[in-house]
Design a protein around this motif. Structure first.
Motif, mmCIF file in Angstrom:
data_model
loop_
_atom_site.group_PDB
_atom_site.id
_atom_site.type_symbol
_atom_site.label_atom_id
_atom_site.label_comp_id
_atom_site.label_asym_id
_atom_site.label_seq_id
_atom_site.Cartn_x
_atom_site.Cartn_y
_atom_site.Cartn_z
ATOM 1 N N SER A 62 -32.275 -49.423 -39.780
ATOM 2 C CA SER A 62 -31.598 -51.030 -39.853
ATOM 3 C C SER A 62 -30.714 -50.917 -40.953
ATOM 4 O O SER A 62 -30.471 -50.125 -41.693
ATOM 5 N N GLN A 63 -29.629 -51.732 -40.646
ATOM 6 C CA GLN A 63 -28.532 -51.972 -41.735
ATOM 7 C C GLN A 63 -28.416 -53.435 -41.826
ATOM 8 O O GLN A 63 -27.825 -54.277 -41.212
ATOM 9 N N ARG A 64 -29.345 -54.213 -42.633
ATOM 10 C CA ARG A 64 -29.509 -55.423 -42.865
ATOM 11 C C ARG A 64 -29.950 -56.158 -41.436
ATOM 12 O O ARG A 64 -29.539 -57.315 -41.439
ATOM 13 N N GLY A 65 -30.745 -55.402 -40.645
ATOM 14 C CA GLY A 65 -30.855 -55.849 -39.304
ATOM 15 C C GLY A 65 -31.178 -54.415 -38.546
ATOM 16 O O GLY A 65 -30.540 -53.703 -38.659
ATOM 17 N N ARG A 66 -32.442 -54.583 -37.592
ATOM 18 C CA ARG A 66 -32.559 -53.549 -36.895
ATOM 19 C C ARG A 66 -31.146 -53.063 -35.987
ATOM 20 O O ARG A 66 -30.816 -53.745 -35.316
ATOM 21 N N CYS A 67 -31.171 -51.816 -36.123
ATOM 22 C CA CYS A 67 -29.923 -51.263 -35.412
ATOM 23 C C CYS A 67 -30.353 -50.137 -34.672
ATOM 24 O O CYS A 67 -29.313 -49.754 -33.500
ATOM 25 N N CYS A 68 -31.461 -49.414 -34.498
ATOM 26 C CA CYS A 68 -31.740 -48.543 -33.684
ATOM 27 C C CYS A 68 -33.400 -48.547 -33.353
ATOM 28 O O CYS A 68 -33.948 -48.999 -34.413
ATOM 29 N N SER A 69 -33.792 -48.064 -32.484
ATOM 30 C CA SER A 69 -35.291 -48.163 -32.134
ATOM 31 C C SER A 69 -35.782 -47.174 -32.861
ATOM 32 O O SER A 69 -35.234 -45.823 -32.994
ATOM 33 N N ASP A 70 -36.981 -47.012 -33.423
ATOM 34 C CA ASP A 70 -37.973 -45.798 -33.951
ATOM 35 C C ASP A 70 -37.981 -44.886 -32.964
ATOM 36 O O ASP A 70 -37.943 -43.432 -33.333
ATOM 37 N N THR A 71 -38.138 -45.131 -31.712
ATOM 38 C CA THR A 71 -38.211 -43.906 -30.676
ATOM 39 C C THR A 71 -36.824 -43.223 -30.653
ATOM 40 O O THR A 71 -36.794 -41.848 -30.782
ATOM 41 N N PHE A 72 -35.675 -43.794 -30.765
ATOM 42 C CA PHE A 72 -34.447 -43.094 -31.081
ATOM 43 C C PHE A 72 -34.352 -42.447 -32.045
ATOM 44 O O PHE A 72 -33.913 -41.083 -32.149
ATOM 45 N N MET A 104 -23.515 -52.848 -33.552
ATOM 46 C CA MET A 104 -24.671 -53.012 -33.401
ATOM 47 C C MET A 104 -25.114 -54.093 -31.937
ATOM 48 O O MET A 104 -26.030 -54.031 -31.263
ATOM 49 N N HIS A 105 -24.060 -55.155 -31.602
ATOM 50 C CA HIS A 105 -24.297 -55.881 -30.637
ATOM 51 C C HIS A 105 -23.785 -55.329 -29.412
ATOM 52 O O HIS A 105 -23.527 -56.015 -28.455
ATOM 53 N N LEU A 106 -23.046 -54.391 -29.327
ATOM 54 C CA LEU A 106 -22.445 -53.465 -28.219
ATOM 55 C C LEU A 106 -22.924 -52.355 -27.838
ATOM 56 O O LEU A 106 -23.226 -52.021 -26.583
ATOM 57 N N VAL A 107 -23.664 -51.587 -28.762
ATOM 58 C CA VAL A 107 -24.094 -50.202 -28.418
ATOM 59 C C VAL A 107 -25.544 -50.298 -28.713
ATOM 60 O O VAL A 107 -26.070 -50.736 -29.613
ATOM 61 N N PRO A 108 -26.374 -49.926 -27.649
ATOM 62 C CA PRO A 108 -27.959 -49.845 -27.790
ATOM 63 C C PRO A 108 -28.322 -49.378 -28.999
ATOM 64 O O PRO A 108 -29.309 -49.982 -29.780
ATOM 65 N N GLU A 109 -27.987 -48.054 -29.409
ATOM 66 C CA GLU A 109 -28.700 -47.255 -30.533
ATOM 67 C C GLU A 109 -27.560 -47.039 -31.425
ATOM 68 O O GLU A 109 -26.555 -46.279 -31.257
ATOM 69 N N CYS A 110 -27.735 -47.600 -32.777
ATOM 70 C CA CYS A 110 -26.961 -47.417 -33.872
ATOM 71 C C CYS A 110 -27.493 -46.912 -34.988
ATOM 72 O O CYS A 110 -28.417 -47.339 -35.351
ATOM 73 N N SER A 111 -26.886 -45.832 -35.652
ATOM 74 C CA SER A 111 -27.723 -45.144 -36.813
ATOM 75 C C SER A 111 -26.601 -44.741 -37.683
ATOM 76 O O SER A 111 -25.603 -44.668 -37.739
ATOM 77 N N ASN A 112 -27.287 -44.120 -38.977
ATOM 78 C CA ASN A 112 -26.502 -43.546 -40.158
ATOM 79 C C ASN A 112 -27.491 -42.370 -40.679
ATOM 80 O O ASN A 112 -28.501 -42.344 -40.730
ATOM 81 N N LEU A 113 -26.624 -41.002 -40.672
ATOM 82 C CA LEU A 113 -27.413 -39.885 -41.329
ATOM 83 C C LEU A 113 -27.023 -39.455 -42.647
ATOM 84 O O LEU A 113 -25.911 -39.499 -42.876
ATOM 85 N N SER A 114 -28.086 -39.046 -43.439
ATOM 86 C CA SER A 114 -27.834 -38.406 -44.708
ATOM 87 C C SER A 114 -26.872 -37.321 -44.512
ATOM 88 O O SER A 114 -27.227 -36.500 -43.745
ATOM 89 N N LYS A 126 -31.518 -35.117 -25.153
ATOM 90 C CA LYS A 126 -33.009 -35.495 -25.544
ATOM 91 C C LYS A 126 -32.925 -36.545 -26.489
ATOM 92 O O LYS A 126 -33.838 -36.932 -26.774
ATOM 93 N N LEU A 127 -31.940 -37.440 -26.549
ATOM 94 C CA LEU A 127 -31.905 -38.867 -27.186
ATOM 95 C C LEU A 127 -32.612 -39.488 -26.275
ATOM 96 O O LEU A 127 -32.345 -39.512 -25.028
ATOM 97 N N VAL A 128 -33.269 -40.483 -26.873
ATOM 98 C CA VAL A 128 -34.044 -41.506 -26.012
ATOM 99 C C VAL A 128 -33.507 -42.943 -26.564
ATOM 100 O O VAL A 128 -33.624 -43.574 -27.480
ATOM 101 N N ILE A 129 -32.950 -43.686 -25.307
ATOM 102 C CA ILE A 129 -32.289 -44.932 -25.513
ATOM 103 C C ILE A 129 -33.168 -45.877 -25.218
ATOM 104 O O ILE A 129 -33.661 -46.251 -23.972
ATOM 105 N N GLU A 130 -33.597 -46.906 -26.257
ATOM 106 C CA GLU A 130 -34.763 -47.675 -25.831
ATOM 107 C C GLU A 130 -34.064 -49.282 -26.354
ATOM 108 O O GLU A 130 -34.644 -50.268 -25.595
ATOM 109 N N ARG A 131 -33.362 -49.332 -27.447
ATOM 110 C CA ARG A 131 -33.099 -50.856 -27.973
ATOM 111 C C ARG A 131 -31.864 -51.448 -27.010
ATOM 112 O O ARG A 131 -31.076 -50.945 -26.428
ATOM 113 N N ASN A 132 -32.247 -52.783 -26.841
ATOM 114 C CA ASN A 132 -31.344 -53.514 -26.165
ATOM 115 C C ASN A 132 -30.476 -54.388 -27.367
ATOM 116 O O ASN A 132 -30.798 -55.177 -27.823
#
Length: 325
Positions: free
Chosen positions: A156-166, A193-203, A235-241
């Motif tokens: 989440s980046q001040r709002g859901r950006c990717c699914s937990d499954t992803f 976030m409004h264009l790509v199903p799964e968006c994240s950020n890694l440490s 192996k990535l699972v894409i779920e979010r709309n």
């Protein structure tokens, strides 16, 4: 150069957006890989046909002045050299840039974007999202390397950006300490976030970003690189709309007598002060999206003046918000 020598060399550049030393950094570490500058200032490179994953970092830092700096390595952390006059180390986001250059050298498929001016309003990524969204039509996941710590997969980046499954499908290919983290705030992938199903950020291992005591955990960064150069995108699972309207949680307020205090019927929202008072999280998100930095706001509140009146504070905030973009 060794891994450590390259990372130290990257961190020797102070990189304010559009500075000469930022451009020199780009020419030294990114251009030789074949990246090309787009019309928005981003440096881009595709590996593979029709990539479906966007890898993201940014070239600028929050340094107040351009040029160079000395850094120290104590065997675990890189920090600014003692008595350095720099206001930050700049591992945000040099660490992410290094990861991506290593992935490119290893021919990991993907759309690689070294974003322009993230620290002053995500200008490069915002320009793509607003003016060239078609560039992302085949992208199913956008993953940034721009997060503090050593264990976050941001959901989440001040709002859901990717699914937990992803998120779990990403974490499964990273060091075992990585976990889902819903406390993200803002990086370039938020703009998609409004264009790509799964968006994240890694440490990527930095701490105390944007401050003189910023530090980078080198062992973590290298370990993350070792996982990313073997990353299996199948192996990535894409779920979010990304087109689904986000749901808003219902606020339940209890009251001993009459309507709850704080309900909109019983509070005033007639001016800027009222809106800031009742919606602090939204105001903070707005300021961040508009490129207002912690240091800017800190200077407004705690600058050279010993005291700041409420009226003058909000006057300064109005000026900041009107000129932030």
């Amino acid at each position: 150069m060794s891994d450590l020598e390259t990372i130290i060399s990257m961190l020797s550049f102070r990189r304010p957006a559009e500075s000469a030393s930022e451009l020199e950094f780009i020419k030294k570490f990114i251009v030789p890989l074949g990246a090309q500058r787009d019309t928005h200032g981003n440096w881009c490179l595709n590996i593979g046909d029709a990539p479906t994953v966007l890898w993201s970092s940014h070239t600028d830092s929050v340094h107040r002045s351009e040029g160079y700096q000395n850094v120290d390595f104590d065997g675990k952390y890189i920090t600014l050299a003692v008595n350095s006059k720099s206001n930050c180390l700049g591992a945000d986001c040099a660490a992410g840039v290094w990861i991506m250059t290593e992935m490119i050298k290893a021919s990991v498929p993907g759309m690689y974007i070294f974003h322009y001016a993230e620290e002053i309003g995500c200008r490069g990524s915002r320009a793509i999202a607003q003016r060239e969204p078609g560039r992302l039509v085949n992208i199913k996941a956008a993953i940034a390397f721009d997060r503090k710590g050593i264990d976050s997969v941001i959901t989440s980046q001040r709002g859901r950006c990717c699914s937990d499954t992803f998120g779990n499908s990403v974490a499964a290919q990273l060091p075992s300490r990585y976990r889902l983290d819903p406390t993200g705030v803002l990086t370039d992938t938020k703009q998609y976030m409004h264009l790509v199903p799964e968006c994240s950020n890694l440490s990527v291992g930095y701490y105390n970003e944007h401050h003189p005591h910023e530090a980078l955990d080198v062992a973590h960064l290298i370990e993350l690189r070792d996982h990313m150069v073997k990353f299996d995108q199948s192996k990535l699972v894409i779920e979010r709309n990304p087109f689904a309207k986000p749901s808003k949680p219902k606020l339940k307020l209890k009251s001993l007598a009459g309507p709850a205090f704080g309900s909109r019927r019983h509070r005033r929202e007639d001016n800027l002060r009222d809106l800031v008072y009742w919606h602090p999280e939204k105001v903070a998100a707005f300021l961040e999206n508009e490129g207002v930095t912690y240091d800017q706001l800190h200077d407004v509140i705690y600058g050279d003046r010993e005291t700041v009146s409420v009226a003058s504070l909000f006057a300064d905030l109005e000026d900041l918000m009107s000129g932030a973009a």
